[in-house]
Design a protein around this motif. Structure first.
Motif, PDB file in Angstrom:
ATOM      1  N   VAL A 108       2.591 -45.002  14.141  1.00 20.51           N
ATOM      2  CA  VAL A 108       4.034 -44.692  14.355  1.00 20.51           C
ATOM      3  C   VAL A 108       4.585 -43.669  13.254  1.00 20.51           C
ATOM      4  O   VAL A 108       5.166 -42.820  13.584  1.00 20.51           O
TER       5      VAL A 108
ATOM      6  N   HIS B 231       3.052 -40.114  13.998  1.00 25.90           N
ATOM      7  CA  HIS B 231       3.850 -39.438  15.013  1.00 25.90           C
ATOM      8  C   HIS B 231       5.045 -39.196  14.967  1.00 25.90           C
ATOM      9  O   HIS B 231       5.651 -38.045  15.230  1.00 25.90           O
ATOM     10  N   THR B 232       5.893 -39.816  14.129  1.00 21.84           N
ATOM     11  CA  THR B 232       7.252 -39.669  13.930  1.00 21.84           C
ATOM     12  C   THR B 232       7.309 -38.406  12.966  1.00 21.84           C
ATOM     13  O   THR B 232       8.472 -37.739  13.057  1.00 21.84           O
TER      14      THR B 232
ATOM     15  N   VAL C  56      12.491 -43.614  14.024  1.00 22.90           N
ATOM     16  CA  VAL C  56      11.953 -44.764  14.169  1.00 22.90           C
ATOM     17  C   VAL C  56      12.918 -45.783  14.249  1.00 22.90           C
ATOM     18  O   VAL C  56      12.402 -46.836  14.849  1.00 22.90           O
TER      19      VAL C  56
ATOM     20  N   THR D 150       5.042 -36.461  20.944  1.00 24.75           N
ATOM     21  CA  THR D 150       5.194 -37.236  19.766  1.00 24.75           C
ATOM     22  C   THR D 150       6.087 -38.690  19.841  1.00 24.75           C
ATOM     23  O   THR D 150       5.324 -39.614  19.204  1.00 24.75           O
TER      24      THR D 150
ATOM     25  N   ALA E  49       4.571 -42.630  19.325  1.00 24.23           N
ATOM     26  CA  ALA E  49       4.981 -43.249  18.368  1.00 24.23           C
ATOM     27  C   ALA E  49       5.466 -44.561  18.992  1.00 24.23           C
ATOM     28  O   ALA E  49       5.400 -45.707  18.475  1.00 24.23           O
TER      29      ALA E  49
ATOM     30  N   ALA F 241       6.094 -48.410   8.954  1.00 22.27           N
ATOM     31  CA  ALA F 241       6.222 -46.901   9.108  1.00 22.27           C
ATOM     32  C   ALA F 241       7.071 -46.426   8.439  1.00 22.27           C
ATOM     33  O   ALA F 241       6.951 -45.146   8.032  1.00 22.27           O
TER      34      ALA F 241
END
Length: 1035
Positions: A239, A242-243, A276, A473, A477, A524
């Motif tokens: 997570v 990708h974030t 996120v 992305t 995520a 994350a």
């Protein structure tokens, strides 16, 4: 088949089963349960509102307790032998049904519910069967089909920034041909894994837990638990990865417009935390909202892809031509078809390691298996379709961009020249552009080999490609943010690891793991704030590859074990392809990053070791269990083909323990020297009628086995039902064991109460010893001063009305009152400690090897002395001898023992073994046998036999006289034992043998009593079967 005539029955609804209460009611009414009567079908219509039907009668032509096959009978099945809901037991079918109010009577409301009828009666039942409008509707949890739940989710997770930013560059380096090979190699691994997932997910009902559920239920909790924990953690860190990829793209856009918030690094943190947090809000809103967000991202990526394809056919402008884009050209395709390696990463496997992570993500759909309508259909179909369409997209993108864009371009409009100008080198010269200078100086900023944003440059509208990167992305995520808590929740509920159960609680109709979401969010955020994911990213890739390897191995292992339970409805898989996929996944782990692969393996092995050590109480019918059975079966059959050899002799013991928890000392003694060495069988004879004792046998067997496991005794438990003790032991002696793994020694407790017990039990006990010798068994009797039977002090699971064992000290049969023993408490009761569980220190083990029985009297103490608790004990060997030949006889025995390599160096010769015992001890022996004498006055044999009629245990005067020397020998041996071995830790002695038919049972027991009385240490009376168990030869 013609339908048999049946009586007219009132119309009613059928539940397809016959309730026990109905049967009992019919019996009480004077009708048999199988007699068709008016108004009776499968279930009678009675005032009790029991369900009624003509289904069984119409199906079978007569009234029967049997039920037709139904789903309910197989749902929630656990282990072999567990009762199935709604199906009559075997006893219900073939035994006479008797009323048992405490067990069979059920409240009317429960009966109605079990038969599908409401309390209001049959009319309401019909109404509710058509829609149940009378009940409050419970909101159904959200469930997804294969497209929305699996295919789109997997495609989004597979597509990533590599599609947009790295695939054009890989095409320039490797050429179209090798790029396709890289793509197909990667897809081969994921396709094989997809086929393995499909096979596993269609082999039974799949619940929530995704990858962890599939692996753990296939390979067991050991590997499943370890991979589940690291897979959930990898998803949580993914997570962040990708974030951060999204945040870096946004940061770059802000830099282009000179609009940084703080500075480049902190901007990533700020944007990442905000992103996120928004994704967490979408997830907490529920799976339905999360699915809608995923569809939105999917549409954005599709639009960006279409935008790129449209851009390839639009005639190139001068600006795009300066950057190397010339639309579709055959000569560009031909030039880009072959590789052109550049830089440190310019190698086939270097590019393969860069591309492979973009082919992963195929587990995104399986990870939400609990939210799918039909996982067995959705996971195979959705996963394989996602792999197919993403593969097509990768191949199309590689081929199209390789046919449109040259490898090097300057980007300067001033580099346009006339076609055919001198001094111009390269393919672009034929299109009117001269990129020779920057190509030679390796300073070109554009072209496939230099410009990562080639897709954006080629596309019809560049910002849509940026939107596609955002969609790829964020969707990845979001998928990882949902997957991690779902997998972790299932792991928490299984309680394989401590301190994580708190996160397993679910909320709402979908049982959403909100606590798991918050934990994933915290992990994350932590990695986003670090903002340095270059080191952790390879480990994440390796964790995912670990999952692929184990999924493939699960499929292979389940197939190779040939378990009847492995019946996947998905047939398009191969066990050898699955094994290949597992091996390739491991190889790729080391190709990507060898040190990360080592870290991943180390963590898996550590977690595996923890679960192996804890041994969680779960039983999922894993392929490891099937493999254990296969191995045991193959080795057992193979053992039958091997001839026995003295060097490989092992004391395999049938121990007559009765219930093992009644005689823990006997269990511990044998368990000590057989552990990890040989077979140990705990035998129990249930004395009584078979119909009465069989339920007790089935009820207690599992409890006794668990008691043995808790005590860490490696033994089997078996019982038989017999009319008397001796016949039961004969059954065990003949039938116990398998192939070459059969007992060769009978171990039992000494019958301490032989003088007060019934004469028949005395006769049976000695008869058991004779039976053992008849079947070529060795015999080992154990006597302890305080006795062996502790049943009278076990009150945890025994009713105060407990009827004591008929033979409380012989280690054999039991006569417990029915219903007085609770098997669930056996393993939980306080374990009795015995001398064989404690450290013995520097004491002695004294062996009295009086008769050559083949060496068994020596072997058992030797094996005992090898154990840690007995290792400090000194072993002494005593043998009989003549006073004038003591030195010679001692040297002969020492020489023999040295050849046996037993390590026994202290040998004592007993020259006074034939001396006459003390008068008081002789008198005590005479008083011991006095109650059992016939006092026949040396009459002839016929008269003695007539007097002994009905009492064969009685001793005639002639038998006393003939065996006088042997009797005095036992008295004298007891005096010697008291003199030499009063403080020993253990005494092992060769007992005398009473000749069958010539030595009454009471006389033989008097010998054993005299030999072993008044001794403080445990005494083991061991007699081999007169065949060698020791050898000094090496062949």
């Amino acid at each position: 088949m013609a339908e048999l005539p049946i009586p007219d029955l009132p119309p009613a609804r059928c539940s397809g089963r016959f309730t026990i209460s109905t049967l009992l009611g019919m019996e009480e009414g004077g009708r048999g349960p199988y007699t068709p009567t008016e108004g009776s079908g499968c279930d009678s219509v009675q005032p009790t509102h029991l369900s009624s039907s003509t289904l069984c009668t119409r199906t079978f032509g007569y009234n029967t307790v049997d039920v037709v096959p139904a789903y309910e009978h197989y749902a929630n099945s656990k282990g072999v032998g567990d009762p199935r809901k709604g199906r009559p037991s075997l006893a219900d079918l073939h035994s006479i049904l008797k009323p048992d109010p405490g067990r069979l009577r059920t409240p009317v409301s429960d009966l109605q519910q079990s038969n599908g009828l409401p309390e209001a009666g049959p009319e309401a039942g019909l109404e509710e069967a058509e829609g149940e409008p009378g009940r409050d509707s419970v909101p159904e949890p959200v469930r997804f089909g294969w497209v929305k739940g699996v295919m789109i989710r997997c495609m989004l997770n597979i597509w990533g920034v590599i599609l947009y930013l790295r695939l054009p560059w890989i095409t320039a380096q490797a050429g179209i041909a090798l790029t396709w090979l890289i793509i197909l190699m990667s897809v081969t691994v994921t396709t094989i894994t997809g086929l393995s997932i499909s096979a596993i997910s269609t082999n039974g009902k799949v619940k929530s837990g995704g990858t962890y559920f599939l692996i753990s239920r296939s390979l067991g909790p050991e590997l499943g638990g370890s991979i589940g924990l690291i897979f959930a953690f990898a998803n949580a860190v993914a997570v962040a990865m990708h974030t951060v990829g999204f945040a870096e793209t946004v940061r770059d856009l802000l830099q282009e417009h000179d609009s940084l918030i703080v500075d480049p690094t902190n901007d990533i943190r700020i944007i990442g935390v905000i992103t996120v947090t928004v994704l967490l809000g979408i997830s907490l809103a529920g799976m339905e909202w999360e699915a809608k967000a995923q569809i939105l991202f999917f549409l954005v990526i599709l639009v960006s892809f279409i935008n790129y394809l449209v851009g390839t056919v639009i005639p190139a402008t001068a600006e795009k031509q300066a950057k190397g884009f010339f639309s579709y050209r055959a000569d560009i395709f031909a030039q880009n078809f072959v590789p052109n390696w550049r830089g440190p990463e310019g190698s086939f496997f270097g590019l393969f390691s860069i591309f492979f992570p973009s082919a992963t993500g195929i587990l995104a759909g399986a990870n939400i298996s609990g939210d799918l309508k039909d996982p067995a259909v959705a996971i195979p179909k959705g996963t394989l379709m996602a792999i197919f369409w993403t593969t097509v997209s990768y191949l199309v993108l590689s081929a199209t961009i390789g046919a449109c864009v040259v490898r090097d371009a300057s980007g300067s409009l001033n580099d346009s020249v006339a076609v055919g100008s001198p001094g111009c080198e390269g393919l672009a010269c034929s299109f009117g552009w001269n990129f020779t200078a920057c190509t030679q100086q390796q300073s070109c900023r554009y072209g496939l080999s230099n410009y990562y944003q080639s897709m954006s440059m080629v596309s019809g509208f560049g910002p849509l490609i940026t939107a596609g990167i955002f969609g790829a992305t964020l969707s990845s995520a979001l998928a990882c943010l949902v997957s991690a808590p779902k997998v972790f929740q299932c792991l928490c509920k299984d309680q394989l690891y401590p301190l994580i159960g708190f996160f397993g609680k679910g909320y709402g109709r979908n049982s959403e793991p909100i606590r798991g979401y918050m934990l994933t969010y915290a992990i994350a955020i932590g990695f986003i704030l670090i903002a340095e994911l270059n080191a952790i990213a390879p480990i994440i890739s390796n964790f995912f590859l670990c999952s692929y390897a184990l999924i493939n191995f699960s499929c292979f292992h389940a197939s190779i074990t040939n378990s009847p339970g492995w019946r996947p409805s998905f047939r398009y898989y191969s066990k050898w392809a699955a094994l290949f996929g597992a091996a390739v996944s491991v190889v790729i782990m080391f190709l990507l990053t060898w040190w990360a692969a080592l870290i991943a393996f180390s963590i898996v092995i550590f977690l595996l070791g923890y679960v192996l050590y804890k041994k969680p109480d779960v039983n999922w019918g894993s392929s490891m269990q099937a493999s254990s059975y296969n191995m045991a079966l193959n080795y057992s059959v193979g053992l039958s083909e091997v001839d026995e050899h003295i060097k490989n002799y092992r004391p395999q013991c049938l121990v007559l323990t009765g219930p093992p928890n009644f005689r823990p000392a006997l269990v511990d003694f044998v368990g000590t020297f057989t552990k990890n060495l040989s077979l140990m069988l705990c035998g129990n004879v249930l004395i009584g009628p078979r119909k009465q004792k069989m339920p007790e046998s089935q009820l207690m067997a599992d409890g006794h086995t668990k008691w043995l496991m808790k005590r860490k005794i490696k033994a089997f438990y078996t019982d038989v039902v017999a009319e008397d003790l001796r016949s039961g032991v004969q059954m065990l002696i003949q039938a116990a064991g398998l192939g070459k793994m059969r007992p060769n020694i009978l171990v039992l407790g000494y019958k301490k109460n032989w003088r007060t017990a019934s004469p028949q039990s005395l006769e049976d006990y000695v008869g058991i010893l004779h039976d053992a010798f008849d079947f070529k068994y060795g015999v080992c009797l154990m006597r302890m001063k305080e006795g062996l039977n502790v049943s009278r002090v076990l009150q945890a699971h025994v009713n105060p009305t407990f009827e004591a064992a008929e033979h409380p000290e012989n280690g054999t049969g039991s006569r417990a009152a029915p219903g007085t023993v609770d098997p669930t408490n056996l393993a939980n009761e306080q374990q009795a400690s015995t001398i064989f569980q404690s450290e013995q220190g520097k004491k002695t083990i004294d062996i009295y090897w009086l008769f050559d029985d083949g060496g068994l009297t020596l072997l058992i103490p030797y094996l005992l002395g090898r154990k840690k608790r007995w290792g400090k004990c000194k072993i002494r060997v005593f043998v009989g001898g003549q006073i004038n030949r003591m030195d010679e006889e001692r040297k002969a025995i020492v020489s023999l023992l040295s050849k046996f390599r037993l390590g026994f160096h202290e040998v004592h010769i007993l020259p006074d073994i034939n001396q006459k015992p003390r008068p008081e001890h002789i008198k005590r022996f005479d008083e011991l046998i006095a109650p059992f004498r016939l006092n026949d006055g040396f009459k002839d044999e016929a008269t003695v036999n007539e007097m002994r009629q009905g009492c064969p245990w009685k001793i005639s005067d002639e038998e006393v006289d003939k065996n006088r020397a042997k009797s005095l020998r036992q008295v004298r041996l007891n005096e010697i034992l008291l003199d030499y071995s009063r403080d020993a830790a253990l005494i092992a002695i060769t007992p005398p043998i009473g000749r069958k038919g010539r030595c009454p049972s009471s006389l033989y027991m008097a010998w054993l009593e005299t030999l072993s009385q008044d001794l403080r240490p445990p005494i083991i009376l061991t007699r081999g079967n007169q065949e060698n168990v020791l050898t000094f030869y090496c062949q």
